[in-house]
Structure formats: C-alpha cells, structure tokens
Design a protein around this motif. Sequence first.
Motif, PDB file in Angstrom:
ATOM      1  N   UNK A 254       0.820  -1.229   0.000  1.00 33.80           N
ATOM      2  CA  UNK A 254       0.000   0.000   0.000  1.00 33.80           C
ATOM      3  C   UNK A 254       0.850   1.273   0.000  1.00 33.80           C
ATOM      4  N   UNK A 255       2.137   1.146   0.322  1.00 32.54           N
ATOM      5  CA  UNK A 255       2.996   2.341   0.311  1.00 32.54           C
ATOM      6  C   UNK A 255       3.109   2.939  -1.082  1.00 32.54           C
ATOM      7  N   UNK A 256       2.837   2.108  -2.122  1.00 35.06           N
ATOM      8  CA  UNK A 256       2.960   2.613  -3.497  1.00 35.06           C
ATOM      9  C   UNK A 256       1.810   3.515  -3.939  1.00 35.06           C
ATOM     10  N   UNK A 257       0.785   3.659  -3.076  1.00 32.27           N
ATOM     11  CA  UNK A 257      -0.273   4.621  -3.438  1.00 32.27           C
ATOM     12  C   UNK A 257      -0.793   5.362  -2.199  1.00 32.27           C
ATOM     13  N   UNK A 258       0.078   5.515  -1.205  1.00 33.64           N
ATOM     14  CA  UNK A 258      -0.408   6.058   0.066  1.00 33.64           C
ATOM     15  C   UNK A 258      -0.765   7.541   0.040  1.00 33.64           C
ATOM     16  N   UNK A 259      -0.409   8.280  -1.029  1.00 30.49           N
ATOM     17  CA  UNK A 259      -0.834   9.681  -1.053  1.00 30.49           C
ATOM     18  C   UNK A 259      -1.667  10.019  -2.277  1.00 30.49           C
ATOM     19  N   UNK A 260      -2.221   8.977  -2.896  1.00 29.83           N
ATOM     20  CA  UNK A 260      -2.977   9.177  -4.132  1.00 29.83           C
ATOM     21  C   UNK A 260      -4.089  10.213  -3.983  1.00 29.83           C
ATOM     22  N   UNK A 261      -4.892  10.099  -2.937  1.00 31.27           N
ATOM     23  CA  UNK A 261      -6.049  10.988  -2.765  1.00 31.27           C
ATOM     24  C   UNK A 261      -5.604  12.455  -2.716  1.00 31.27           C
ATOM     25  N   UNK A 262      -4.479  12.691  -2.048  1.00 32.78           N
ATOM     26  CA  UNK A 262      -4.012  14.086  -1.919  1.00 32.78           C
ATOM     27  C   UNK A 262      -3.432  14.627  -3.229  1.00 32.78           C
ATOM     28  N   UNK A 263      -3.178  13.741  -4.175  1.00 34.29           N
ATOM     29  CA  UNK A 263      -2.579  14.185  -5.442  1.00 34.29           C
ATOM     30  C   UNK A 263      -3.641  14.484  -6.493  1.00 34.29           C
ATOM     31  N   UNK A 264      -4.867  14.075  -6.231  1.00 33.43           N
ATOM     32  CA  UNK A 264      -5.917  14.284  -7.228  1.00 33.43           C
ATOM     33  C   UNK A 264      -6.480  15.689  -7.063  1.00 33.43           C
ATOM     34  N   UNK A 265      -5.836  16.619  -7.733  1.00 31.78           N
ATOM     35  CA  UNK A 265      -6.197  18.025  -7.579  1.00 31.78           C
ATOM     36  C   UNK A 265      -6.434  18.652  -8.943  1.00 31.78           C
ATOM     37  N   UNK A 266      -7.315  19.629  -8.954  1.00 32.04           N
ATOM     38  CA  UNK A 266      -7.558  20.396 -10.175  1.00 32.04           C
ATOM     39  C   UNK A 266      -6.397  21.375 -10.354  1.00 32.04           C
ATOM     40  N   UNK A 267      -6.261  21.963 -11.547  1.00 32.96           N
ATOM     41  CA  UNK A 267      -5.200  22.958 -11.742  1.00 32.96           C
ATOM     42  C   UNK A 267      -5.281  24.081 -10.701  1.00 32.96           C
ATOM     43  N   UNK A 268      -6.516  24.495 -10.378  1.00 34.86           N
ATOM     44  CA  UNK A 268      -6.683  25.595  -9.410  1.00 34.86           C
ATOM     45  C   UNK A 268      -6.139  25.170  -8.037  1.00 34.86           C
ATOM     46  N   UNK A 269      -6.437  23.937  -7.658  1.00 33.02           N
ATOM     47  CA  UNK A 269      -5.961  23.456  -6.357  1.00 33.02           C
ATOM     48  C   UNK A 269      -4.434  23.343  -6.336  1.00 33.02           C
ATOM     49  N   UNK A 270      -3.865  22.894  -7.447  1.00 28.65           N
ATOM     50  CA  UNK A 270      -2.394  22.818  -7.508  1.00 28.65           C
ATOM     51  C   UNK A 270      -1.785  24.209  -7.401  1.00 28.65           C
ATOM     52  N   UNK A 271      -2.451  25.199  -8.047  1.00 29.01           N
ATOM     53  CA  UNK A 271      -1.929  26.572  -8.011  1.00 29.01           C
ATOM     54  C   UNK A 271      -1.880  27.097  -6.581  1.00 29.01           C
ATOM     55  N   UNK A 272      -2.781  26.601  -5.749  1.00 31.47           N
ATOM     56  CA  UNK A 272      -2.849  27.074  -4.358  1.00 31.47           C
ATOM     57  C   UNK A 272      -1.819  26.402  -3.444  1.00 31.47           C
ATOM     58  N   UNK A 273      -1.066  25.451  -3.980  1.00 31.74           N
ATOM     59  CA  UNK A 273      -0.107  24.709  -3.139  1.00 31.74           C
ATOM     60  C   UNK A 273       1.098  25.592  -2.792  1.00 31.74           C
ATOM     61  N   UNK A 274       1.345  25.760  -1.510  1.00 31.25           N
ATOM     62  CA  UNK A 274       2.502  26.566  -1.097  1.00 31.25           C
ATOM     63  C   UNK A 274       3.753  25.681  -1.058  1.00 31.25           C
ATOM     64  N   UNK A 275       4.908  26.314  -0.999  1.00 29.85           N
ATOM     65  CA  UNK A 275       6.156  25.539  -0.958  1.00 29.85           C
ATOM     66  C   UNK A 275       6.208  24.676   0.310  1.00 29.85           C
ATOM     67  N   UNK A 276       5.686  25.230   1.387  1.00 32.65           N
ATOM     68  CA  UNK A 276       5.673  24.501   2.663  1.00 32.65           C
ATOM     69  C   UNK A 276       4.823  23.227   2.538  1.00 32.65           C
ATOM     70  N   UNK A 277       3.625  23.359   1.928  1.00 31.62           N
ATOM     71  CA  UNK A 277       2.735  22.203   1.746  1.00 31.62           C
ATOM     72  C   UNK A 277       3.359  21.189   0.780  1.00 31.62           C
ATOM     73  N   UNK A 278       4.086  21.724  -0.241  1.00 33.82           N
ATOM     74  CA  UNK A 278       4.785  20.847  -1.190  1.00 33.82           C
ATOM     75  C   UNK A 278       5.753  19.937  -0.436  1.00 33.82           C
ATOM     76  N   UNK A 279       6.526  20.549   0.462  1.00 29.89           N
ATOM     77  CA  UNK A 279       7.506  19.775   1.247  1.00 29.89           C
ATOM     78  C   UNK A 279       6.813  18.692   2.061  1.00 29.89           C
ATOM     79  N   UNK A 280       5.666  19.055   2.660  1.00 29.49           N
ATOM     80  CA  UNK A 280       4.937  18.084   3.486  1.00 29.49           C
ATOM     81  C   UNK A 280       4.368  16.952   2.638  1.00 29.49           C
ATOM     82  N   UNK A 281       3.732  17.348   1.511  1.00 27.24           N
ATOM     83  CA  UNK A 281       3.049  16.379   0.645  1.00 27.24           C
ATOM     84  C   UNK A 281       4.025  15.356   0.066  1.00 27.24           C
ATOM     85  N   UNK A 282       5.220  15.839  -0.301  1.00 23.10           N
ATOM     86  CA  UNK A 282       6.157  14.948  -0.995  1.00 23.10           C
ATOM     87  C   UNK A 282       7.328  14.478  -0.126  1.00 23.10           C
TER      88      UNK A 282
END
Length: 304
Positions: A254-282
Amino acid sequence: MLSSKDLIKISLDQGFVAAGISSPFLVTKSDVYLKNWIRSGYHAEMQWMTKNVEIRTNVLKYYPWVKSILVVADNYYLNHRREKGVLKISRYAWGSDYHKIVKYKLKDVLNKLKISDSQIEGRIFVDTGPILEKAFAVQAGLGWQGKNTNVVIKDFGSFCFLGVLLLNAPFEFNSPVKNRCGDCTSCIGDCPSGALVNPYVLDSRRCISYLTIEKRGEFSADELNWLSNWLYGCDICQEVCPWNHKWAKNTGDTRYYDRLKQLERSPKEWMGLTEHRFQELFKRSAVKRLKFDRLRRNLLAIIR
Ligand code: B12
Ligand code: SF4
Ligand code: SF4
C-alpha cells in the motif's frame, strides 16, 4: 549451500513479484545499443548517462568480486482511473519513494542470505547505479523489453520497479523469456510526442517523463505542445499496452499509493499549493527531487 531456487524463493517471500539471476555482464548487444543511444543525443541533458558506459553493461569493470546478480521486480500497479479535471501524475509517484522501498526489501533478502551463508556479501542498486537494470532484468528472465523500452514482467506487466543485488557468490543463471510484442505498435503510435523514434528506442528529448521530471530550465514551444496535461511523469505508452491490460494486478504494498487521494487536484488546487505544503506532501516521495520551482513550471506550462 543455497541454490538459485532458494534465492528466488526468498525474494518472492519478501514481496517481489519476480526474481531471477544473471551473470555480471550482458551477453546481448546492449553495449552497442547504449553507445548508439548516447551518440544520437537521446540521453538529452542527462550527462551522467554518458559516464561509466562500460560498467553499465559489465559490472566486473568496477566490482570485480561479483559472481552473480539477483534482479527483482516490485509491482506498483493500482487499478484506479484518474478523475476528470485532475492533473495527471504518473502511477509510479502515487506513493512513497520506490528507491527506498525496493532497497530495504532487497536488504532484507541479503540479510536472510547471510543467515544461511555468513560469507555472502552484496551491493544493492535501485535506479541510481551505473547499471542497465532493464537489460539485466531481461537477461535474468524476468520478462522482455517492450517496444516502449520498459520491461514487461511475465504475468504482471510493466508497472513494476526493478532492483539489483550484486553478489559475491555464484548462483545458476536464469534464461531470458520470449519477447511477446509481436506486431503490436500501440505504444509507439499513442506516444503524443513521438518519443519512441524506433521500436525499442526512446529519445528522451521528446519524452514527457524526461521533460516533466529531469529537464532543467524553461520549455520550448514544441515541448509545451507535447506535455498533454502531465504534471509529473507519463504513463501513456504503458497504459495502452495489451499485456498490462491482461496482466496488471493490484500491488500488495500500500505504500505505493499512500498519497494518491491528496494528489488528485484540479489545476486551481495545484496553483494554491505553497512551498511549505509541497515539502509536506512529498516528504518521502520521489517527487521531492523535482523541487517546488519545477513543479510550478510544469503547472504553469499546462494551464497556460
Ligand atoms: C535514464 C532513465 C530514464 C530516462 C530514459 C528512459 C529510457 N528508455 O532509458 C527517462 C527520464 C525518459 C525515463 C523515463 C521513465 N522511466 Co526511467 N530510468 C532511467 C534509468 C535511470 C536508466 C535507463 C537507461 O540506462 N537507459 C539507457 C537506454 C539506452 O536504455 P533503453 O532505452 O532501455 O535501451 C535499450 C533498448 O533500446 C535496447 N534496444 C535497442 N535496440 C533494440 C532492438 C531490439 C530488437 C531490442 C529487443 C532491443 C533494443 O538496447 C538498449 C540498451 O539495453 C533506469 C534505472 C537504471 N539504472 O537502469 C530507470 C528506469 C528504466 N525507469 C523506470 C521507469 C518506471 C520510468 C517511467 C515509467 C517513469 C514514468 N512513469 O514517467 C518512464 C518510462 C519512459 C519510457 N517509455 O521508457 C524503471 C523501468 C521499470 C521497467 N519495468 O522497465 C527503471 C528501471 C527504474 C527502476 N529501477 O525501476 N527513465
Ligand atoms: S512516457 Fe509518454 S512521452 Fe515518454 S515514450 Fe512513453 S508515451 Fe511517450
Ligand atoms: S504496447 Fe505493444 S509494442 Fe508496446 S510494449 Fe506493449 S506489446 Fe510491446
């Protein structure tokens, strides 16, 4: 005394879907193909591909103690369709960093071998070493190299990572399996950027995976047209492969898809991603290597 079969069984028990043993050097024409590939500039700006060329096909040039190579495949496939409106991220980045997952599974294999034979020494590579992993996987009989250049693992398809364990002990080598691409050319025909310039030959300069992950700097006008809504990586030439339709099955890891839900974002949602959140997400993801600026570059290129 451990046999080849024992070694393969230990690997499968560890969760790998395929394993095989190869000699420390390739007996195919891979060295010629590799040199031609570099001469043609198909490595793009990956200058590190031009280094250690001799070692990539013959590990004895740098590791003279190696007697055999264990090659393993780890299935990362998940039967999941991307929702409409979300930006595309390739399947291999839906979870935690595969380099670490495969490496630690291989470490467990090595530790188990050492329990049976304390003289065994090994060295693990997952992606990062100067080794033609795909060609060794083919030679170890895990599957065949498809016209899209990925190794199609028998009974599982190509959504599998590869890893290698160099060993100082001799094990009986496995034999290659039949190439089953036949007359099919789906991957070549469906590649949106014409990156598969010939069957089995990929020009990285045109490959969306290279452009979104490895390329530094801004995109040219041609490159912008090729991106086809991929934010990170590209799976097209694998998703159209009939062997994946037939064989791909859900990974048990399951580690191979453990952040799938958080990656399913629209372009607008991706645009709102801050550098801090990027570090956390990835955190602990292969995407972390991309850095925030290049993710933004990819994003802006898609929504322009
Ligand atoms: C550089 C690299 C890339 C580059 C170049 C890709 C490439 N085709 O080599 C880029 C950035 C584009 C890339 C993209 C991807 N990569 Co990558 N990449 C690598 C890396 C680090 C080195 C590969 C290499 O040595 N290439 C050199 C060229 C010359 O190799 P080749 O294309 O296989 O060429 C051979 C064939 O052309 C053959 N050949 C030539 N002519 C002919 C003719 C005939 C008849 C035949 C049979 C063969 C043949 O001979 C050549 C030499 O063996 C490996 C890890 C490693 N250390 O091996 C991962 C690796 C290949 N990548 C991997 C993955 C998962 C991907 C992506 C799917 C990621 C994604 N979703 O975006 C894409 C797939 C794109 C594609 N269609 O290949 C996996 C592949 C697993 C598998 N099942 O095959 C690897 C093995 C990493 C891993 N440890 O799991 N990658
Ligand atoms: S990964 Fe995408 S761009 Fe690269 S060869 Fe495959 S289909 Fe073409
Ligand atoms: S799509 Fe067809 S040609 Fe391409 S790798 Fe799969 S079987 Fe081979």
